[in-house]
Design a protein around this motif. Structure first.
Motif, PDB file in Angstrom:
ATOM      1  N   GLU A 195       2.143  30.191  65.056  1.00 32.00           N
ATOM      2  CA  GLU A 195       2.340  30.914  63.790  1.00 32.00           C
ATOM      3  C   GLU A 195       2.310  29.968  62.587  1.00 32.00           C
ATOM      4  O   GLU A 195       1.408  29.163  62.480  1.00 32.00           O
ATOM      5  CB  GLU A 195       3.622  31.764  63.857  1.00 32.00           C
ATOM      6  CG  GLU A 195       3.522  32.884  64.910  1.00 32.00           C
ATOM      7  CD  GLU A 195       2.425  33.908  64.647  1.00 32.00           C
ATOM      8  OE1 GLU A 195       1.904  33.966  63.520  1.00 32.00           O
ATOM      9  OE2 GLU A 195       2.053  34.655  65.579  1.00 32.00           O
ATOM     10  N   SER A 196       3.306  30.033  61.722  1.00 28.47           N
ATOM     11  CA  SER A 196       3.199  29.305  60.445  1.00 28.47           C
ATOM     12  C   SER A 196       3.268  27.795  60.561  1.00 28.47           C
ATOM     13  O   SER A 196       2.965  27.105  59.589  1.00 28.47           O
ATOM     14  CB  SER A 196       4.290  29.769  59.487  1.00 28.47           C
ATOM     15  OG  SER A 196       3.871  30.952  58.872  1.00 28.47           O
ATOM     16  N   VAL A 197       3.663  27.289  61.729  1.00 27.15           N
ATOM     17  CA  VAL A 197       3.629  25.825  61.867  1.00 27.15           C
ATOM     18  C   VAL A 197       2.169  25.358  61.768  1.00 27.15           C
ATOM     19  O   VAL A 197       1.888  24.235  61.357  1.00 27.15           O
ATOM     20  CB  VAL A 197       4.296  25.372  63.185  1.00 27.15           C
ATOM     21  CG1 VAL A 197       4.297  23.849  63.294  1.00 27.15           C
ATOM     22  CG2 VAL A 197       5.718  25.905  63.291  1.00 27.15           C
ATOM     23  N   SER A 217       8.701  25.825  59.826  1.00 23.39           N
ATOM     24  CA  SER A 217       9.053  26.845  60.819  1.00 23.39           C
ATOM     25  C   SER A 217       7.923  27.860  60.992  1.00 23.39           C
ATOM     26  O   SER A 217       7.017  27.945  60.156  1.00 23.39           O
ATOM     27  CB  SER A 217      10.312  27.581  60.363  1.00 23.39           C
ATOM     28  OG  SER A 217       9.972  28.454  59.313  1.00 23.39           O
ATOM     29  N   GLY A 218       8.001  28.615  62.084  1.00 22.34           N
ATOM     30  CA  GLY A 218       7.043  29.693  62.325  1.00 22.34           C
ATOM     31  C   GLY A 218       7.756  30.881  62.956  1.00 22.34           C
ATOM     32  O   GLY A 218       8.772  30.685  63.646  1.00 22.34           O
ATOM     33  N   VAL A 219       7.224  32.093  62.743  1.00 20.78           N
ATOM     34  CA  VAL A 219       7.907  33.276  63.274  1.00 20.78           C
ATOM     35  C   VAL A 219       7.806  33.402  64.802  1.00 20.78           C
ATOM     36  O   VAL A 219       8.433  34.282  65.382  1.00 20.78           O
ATOM     37  CB  VAL A 219       7.455  34.599  62.603  1.00 20.78           C
ATOM     38  CG1 VAL A 219       7.886  34.671  61.159  1.00 20.78           C
ATOM     39  CG2 VAL A 219       5.953  34.807  62.747  1.00 20.78           C
ATOM     40  N   GLY A 220       7.043  32.512  65.447  1.00 15.59           N
ATOM     41  CA  GLY A 220       7.049  32.462  66.909  1.00 15.59           C
ATOM     42  C   GLY A 220       8.329  31.815  67.429  1.00 15.59           C
ATOM     43  O   GLY A 220       8.572  31.807  68.635  1.00 15.59           O
ATOM     44  N   GLN A 237      -5.624  30.820  64.169  1.00 19.25           N
ATOM     45  CA  GLN A 237      -4.846  29.569  64.280  1.00 19.25           C
ATOM     46  C   GLN A 237      -3.373  29.892  64.509  1.00 19.25           C
ATOM     47  O   GLN A 237      -2.683  29.202  65.253  1.00 19.25           O
ATOM     48  CB  GLN A 237      -5.041  28.680  63.054  1.00 19.25           C
ATOM     49  CG  GLN A 237      -4.340  29.168  61.797  1.00 19.25           C
ATOM     50  CD  GLN A 237      -4.393  28.186  60.646  1.00 19.25           C
ATOM     51  OE1 GLN A 237      -5.382  27.477  60.482  1.00 19.25           O
ATOM     52  NE2 GLN A 237      -3.355  28.131  59.845  1.00 19.25           N
ATOM     53  N   CYS A 238      -2.875  30.977  63.897  1.00 18.08           N
ATOM     54  CA  CYS A 238      -1.476  31.385  64.090  1.00 18.08           C
ATOM     55  C   CYS A 238      -1.229  31.822  65.531  1.00 18.08           C
ATOM     56  O   CYS A 238      -0.099  31.792  66.012  1.00 18.08           O
ATOM     57  CB  CYS A 238      -1.113  32.537  63.154  1.00 18.08           C
ATOM     58  SG  CYS A 238      -0.890  32.042  61.443  1.00 18.08           S
ATOM     59  N   SER A 239      -2.298  32.260  66.233  1.00 16.26           N
ATOM     60  CA  SER A 239      -2.164  32.783  67.591  1.00 16.26           C
ATOM     61  C   SER A 239      -2.315  31.704  68.658  1.00 16.26           C
ATOM     62  O   SER A 239      -2.304  32.016  69.852  1.00 16.26           O
ATOM     63  CB  SER A 239      -3.219  33.866  67.846  1.00 16.26           C
ATOM     64  OG  SER A 239      -3.156  34.841  66.844  1.00 16.26           O
TER      65      SER A 239
HETATM   66  N1  GLN Z   1       0.957  34.815  61.257  1.00 15.07           N
HETATM   67  C1  GLN Z   1       2.224  35.089  60.608  1.00 15.07           C
HETATM   68  C2  GLN Z   1       1.989  35.888  59.353  1.00 15.07           C
HETATM   69  O1  GLN Z   1       0.986  35.690  58.718  1.00 15.07           O
HETATM   70  C3  GLN Z   1       2.879  33.778  60.290  1.00 15.07           C
HETATM   71  C4  GLN Z   1       4.176  33.914  59.545  1.00 15.07           C
HETATM   72  C5  GLN Z   1       5.189  32.836  59.825  1.00 15.07           C
HETATM   73  O2  GLN Z   1       5.202  32.219  60.886  1.00 15.07           O
HETATM   74  N2  GLN Z   1       6.114  32.677  58.904  1.00 15.07           N
HETATM   75  O3  GLN Z   1       2.753  36.713  58.996  1.00 15.07           O
END
Ligand code: GLN
Length: 316
Positions: free
Chosen positions: A68-70, A264-267, A199-201
């Protein structure tokens, strides 16, 4: 003044952090991306990589979770690597928005000046700048290879996550086209958004993220493969960006409390960089209201305090 972190002490502190926080069941998995809601909430891992290439771990450090956002960090680095830090500053910016990561309002408020590649808008913009322009496969290969070089190992897209996120990313679609409206996206908006979503996946483990963080901490040379991934002059640039906005609207509170530049990332992953000293990653899916992993934040805060990692503390 440089001090080396003792490996045994590091292992003990990681173990302590794990034991202290593993029973904490506060927070909730992200559910606006359906796949993320299905990841077991009790997973918890902490990994740290030292400049000599040693990685120390505790808990679930080999479970591939959504980066995710990382992923905004490697793509910002790649864009700086392919262009220059000055061009990224000019076209995207390096300012915290003070607003949530997916804020549309931030784009409206800042339409006359850029913000940062570490929020959704700037990250989609960074994907649009990745070369070769206009070539989706070429761009994806560049992003994917760069992330593998930073991790020193293979990473793969979690297809289920990619489909889950692609089917529900309506807000991000608006962001991509709003950027187009303000001429702040530099390739096709839909293609740029798809690269961002892909890339987030990517699935990464805490162990891999620790190596990525250590590669940044070691000035662009991966300490496990000894390969030069990017120029050392980019490390302070990306670390400054992480320190400024790594936790979105609560970044100041985080930096004040821990002194750790981190993203951080939402994963549920968080990656922290202590220049010249260590790269640390923690992973636990339940998030606080801002979208940051509860247990990973607690673990990293504890480790920073115990090992005196606060980058603002020059009195070690
Ligand atoms: N892919 C997620 C989004 O775009 C990433 C968000 C996150 O990790 N903060 O919402």
């Amino acid at each position: 003044m440089a001090y080396n972190i003792d490996k045994q002490r590091l292992q003990s502190v990681l173990n302590e952090a794990y034991t202290k926080f593993c029973k904490d069941d506060s927070g909730r998995n992200a559910d606006y991306i359906p796949y993320l809601a299905s990841v077991p909430s009790t997973l918890f891992g902490i990994a740290a990589t030292l400049p000599d290439g040693t990685t120390v771990t505790v808990g679930d450090c080999d479970y591939p979770f959504g980066i995710e956002s990382v992923s905004k960090v490697p793509t910002a680095l790649l864009a700086m690597h392919q262009h220059s830090p000055e061009e990224i500053l000019d076209k995207i910016g390096a300012d915290a928005t003070g607003l949530p990561f997916n804020s549309i309002m931030a784009i409206l408020l800042e339409k006359d000046h850029p913000s940062t590649p570490l929020v959704n808008a700037g990250a989609i913009s960074a994907c649009s700048m990745v070369l070769p322009k206009g070539n989706s496969d070429g761009k994806w290969n560049a992003i994917h290879n760069f992330i593998e070089e930073l991790c020193g190992s293979k990473v793969e897209v979690i297809e289920e996550l990619y489909h889950s996120e692609s089917a529900t990313n309506f807000n991000n679609r608006s962001i991509a086209w709003l950027l187009r409206n303000y001429a702040r996206i530099y390739d096709d908006p839909d293609m740029s958004l798809d690269l961002y979503t892909r890339q987030c996946s990517l699935g990464v483990t805490a162990r891999q993220l620790a190596v990525m963080a250590a590669t940044i901490a070691c000035g662009g040379t991966n300490p496990t493969t000894h390969r030069k991934v990017f120029d050392a002059k980019l490390s302070p640039r990306i670390t400054a960006m992480m320190a400024t906005v790594g936790f979105y609207e609560c970044t100041g509170d985080w930096l004040f409390s821990t002194g750790l530049p981190a993203k951080s990332g939402v994963g549920g992953g968080i990656m922290a960089v202590v220049p010249g000293k260590i790269g640390i990653a923690a992973f636990a899916p339940p998030l606080d209201e801002y979208g940051n992993s509860v247990k990973a934040q607690k673990a990293l805060g504890y480790i920073s305090q115990e090992l005196n990692l606060n980058i603002f503390n020059g009195y070690v």
